[in-house]
Every structure is written in structure tokens, then in C-alpha cells.
Design a protein around this motif. Sequence first.
Motif, PDB file in Angstrom:
ATOM      1  N   GLY A  97       0.453  -1.245  -0.175  1.00 28.77           N
ATOM      2  CA  GLY A  97       0.288   0.077   0.403  1.00 28.77           C
ATOM      3  C   GLY A  97       0.820   0.807   0.261  1.00 28.77           C
ATOM      4  O   GLY A  97       2.081   0.769   0.226  1.00 28.77           O
ATOM      5  N   PRO A  98       0.139   2.611   0.095  1.00 30.04           N
ATOM      6  CA  PRO A  98       0.355   4.372  -0.291  1.00 30.04           C
ATOM      7  C   PRO A  98       1.881   3.925   1.275  1.00 30.04           C
ATOM      8  O   PRO A  98       3.131   4.017   1.198  1.00 30.04           O
ATOM      9  N   GLU A  99       1.548   3.334   2.273  1.00 31.33           N
ATOM     10  CA  GLU A  99       2.491   3.856   4.092  1.00 31.33           C
ATOM     11  C   GLU A  99       3.494   2.606   3.044  1.00 31.33           C
ATOM     12  O   GLU A  99       4.508   3.124   3.771  1.00 31.33           O
ATOM     13  N   GLU A 100       3.875   1.002   2.640  1.00 36.89           N
ATOM     14  CA  GLU A 100       4.678   0.626   2.655  1.00 36.89           C
ATOM     15  C   GLU A 100       5.582   1.112   1.387  1.00 36.89           C
ATOM     16  O   GLU A 100       6.591   0.895   2.248  1.00 36.89           O
ATOM     17  N   MET A 101       5.149   1.429   0.561  1.00 35.48           N
ATOM     18  CA  MET A 101       5.718   1.760  -0.450  1.00 35.48           C
ATOM     19  C   MET A 101       6.808   3.276  -0.055  1.00 35.48           C
ATOM     20  O   MET A 101       8.054   3.726   0.142  1.00 35.48           O
ATOM     21  N   ARG A 102       6.035   4.052   1.405  1.00 33.35           N
ATOM     22  CA  ARG A 102       6.355   5.390   1.559  1.00 33.35           C
ATOM     23  C   ARG A 102       7.992   4.816   2.548  1.00 33.35           C
ATOM     24  O   ARG A 102       9.280   4.803   2.681  1.00 33.35           O
ATOM     25  N   GLN A 103       7.585   3.403   3.565  1.00 34.45           N
ATOM     26  CA  GLN A 103       8.286   2.813   4.300  1.00 34.45           C
ATOM     27  C   GLN A 103       9.849   2.312   3.126  1.00 34.45           C
ATOM     28  O   GLN A 103      10.676   1.780   3.294  1.00 34.45           O
ATOM     29  N   LEU A 104       9.190   1.338   1.926  1.00 34.09           N
ATOM     30  CA  LEU A 104      10.499   1.099   1.410  1.00 34.09           C
ATOM     31  C   LEU A 104      11.224   1.334   0.675  1.00 34.09           C
ATOM     32  O   LEU A 104      12.566   1.710   0.491  1.00 34.09           O
TER      33      LEU A 104
END
Length: 358
Positions: A97-104
Amino acid sequence: MNASTDTMTRAPVATPPAAPHATHRYRMLLRREYWEHKGGFLWAPLVAGAISLGLTLLFAIIALVAAHRAAAGGELEIDGEMMVNGLDLGLITSRLGPEEMRQLGAGLDMSLIMASSWPFIVLAFVVFFYCLGALYDERKDRSVLFWKSLPLSDRDTVLSKAISAAVVAPAIATVAAIATMYGFLLLVSAIVLAHGGNPVTLLWGPASPLYLAAHFIAAIPVYAVWALPTVGWLLLCSAWARSKPFLWAVMIPVFAGVIVSWFDLMEFFDLETLWFWKNVVGRSLLSVVPIGWLDALDLQGMAAMGRFKFESAADIRGVLNLKVMYSAFASPKMWIGAAAGVAMILAAIRLRRWRDEG
């Protein structure tokens, strides 16, 4: 008729050659320093970057072998779905999701910084030992006699060595670090493609290589000013020491710190002994460490004012911004150290003339 004949046969008056422009003179001196120390200035950071990429490839192979074995044994699960036919990075990307992509992206930025840090680590050693031998080695091998026979002043020679240490070497190391960073991205992109992933979506989009590269370049002036105390001290020791400049350069500040600690001399100035070790001993020996200028920043005060956040790896871009970086120039610690470094460089210029003539 005779007068006109004498005028025609008179030899033209030779004009003396014009003195070389100061810019050309310094360019020649900087080229001299580069070619004489090409191994340290150029090849050392490039080799360090290549080693970083080699270790990245080795660890990636080990991780992929372990992942494939786990998938083959039915031990690898993604959101409860068992992976049996191999590691499908395309499936993993679709579940983020968006949050996971930001953390990635934050994790990738940290990986890029770690991969590109190898040339900067080597830079600290290169600049330290270059400055330490810059004036001592030319006296030791007597090449100073040749260079002093040229129309080059001691001022120009010493300043060219200081500029090489504070500007030229960091600039080359920065280029090597950026090349290592993009080499890391290309290497990981090939692995992602081989396992069904899209490098643009999974790597190049979330990560910030251009942002990091721009800030590596922007940090060169900050490094140059912050490194002046160590550059000046080592050049001074190199010009003064008759033998073993490394021992003199290290032991004098360390012994001074021991004496200050032993007799608690800093109490007369209402300061702790740690202040002397940090601002005198540390600045004279460790200012060439690339991230040392962070000590000039009040990071806690900036965080309290909301100028940046650094609660996790996801906030790395909050610290790496030009306002925070160049706020180091507002610190008295930066300019006091720079003034001390300039004073020691001037002393090294005088000592070079005295040592050679004495």
C-alpha cells in the motif's frame, strides 16, 4: 637613406615573457598534486565503491538462495499465500500500500547511503595521510629542491595542497559515491527483473537517488570548511616534523588532552574536560571525517522547532535538506575551527621556507 637602411636592418627588441596568471599557476599545482597522488584521490574511492558493489552482489546471492530454498520447501508466505514456484517480486509489489511504499522508499534511501558511504570512509584516510606527508615527503626525497627552483612561492605550494585536501579529494570521492549509488541501483534492478518485478515501480520510483546525489554535491563546501582544522594541523606537522610526522600529529593533541584531564585545567574556564577532547583534540584529528560537520548542528533544537524529523528511517529526507545542512555555517564552532585551520596553514607556509633554508 642610411638612416632608413639602419632602421630596416635593426633587430626587433625581444619582449620579456608575461608572467603566468595566478589561475594558471594554481591549475598547474593542483594537477601536480592530483597526478602525484592519483592512487589515493581517484583509485582508492573507486575501489572502495567496487568492493561495496561486490559485497552487495554476494549478499544478494546468499539472500536469493535462502529465499528460493524457503519457497521450494513451502516455508515462504506472503499475506498468508504460500510461495511454491519461486520468489515473485511482482506479487509482492502488488500487495504494498501507500504507507508500505513510503517505508520501502525510506529503506532504499538508507541502503543507497550505506552503499555510497564506502568512498567517503576511504576519503577520511586519504585526506589524513595526504596532508601528513604533503610537505614532509618532499623534504625527505629532496624533491623540494626542484620545486623551489621554479617560480613558485611557498604560499602557492601549500595552498594548492590545502585545496587538494579540502576540495579536490572530496569532489572526486563524491563522484565515486554517486557512481557507486547508481551501480547499486542497477545491480538491484537486474535482480528485480530476474524475479518478475518492475524496477521502476519497486526501486527507482520509491527511492531518491537524484535527491541524494544533489545533497552529496552540496555538502562539499560544508566539508571543506569543517575539515580546515585537521588539514591545517596536519600540514603544520608535515612542515615542522623532522621525522615520524604521524606520531607528532597524534601524540601532541592526545598528550595535551591527558594533561588537561589529569589536572582538570578546564575547570578554570567553567568547562568540562570532555569539551577539550571534543573541540580541540577531536577537531584537530577527526574533522576530515565526512559527516563530522553534523556536530555543528543543534539537531535536537531543530527537531523541537519542527525544522526536521528523524524519528525513523522514513524521515531521512527531513535531515538531508539544504537548510539543515547549510545551517552549519551559522555555528561559531564552524568558523572558530576554520580560523584555527587557516592560522595553522599560514604557519605551515612560513615553516616550509624556514625548514628548507635552515
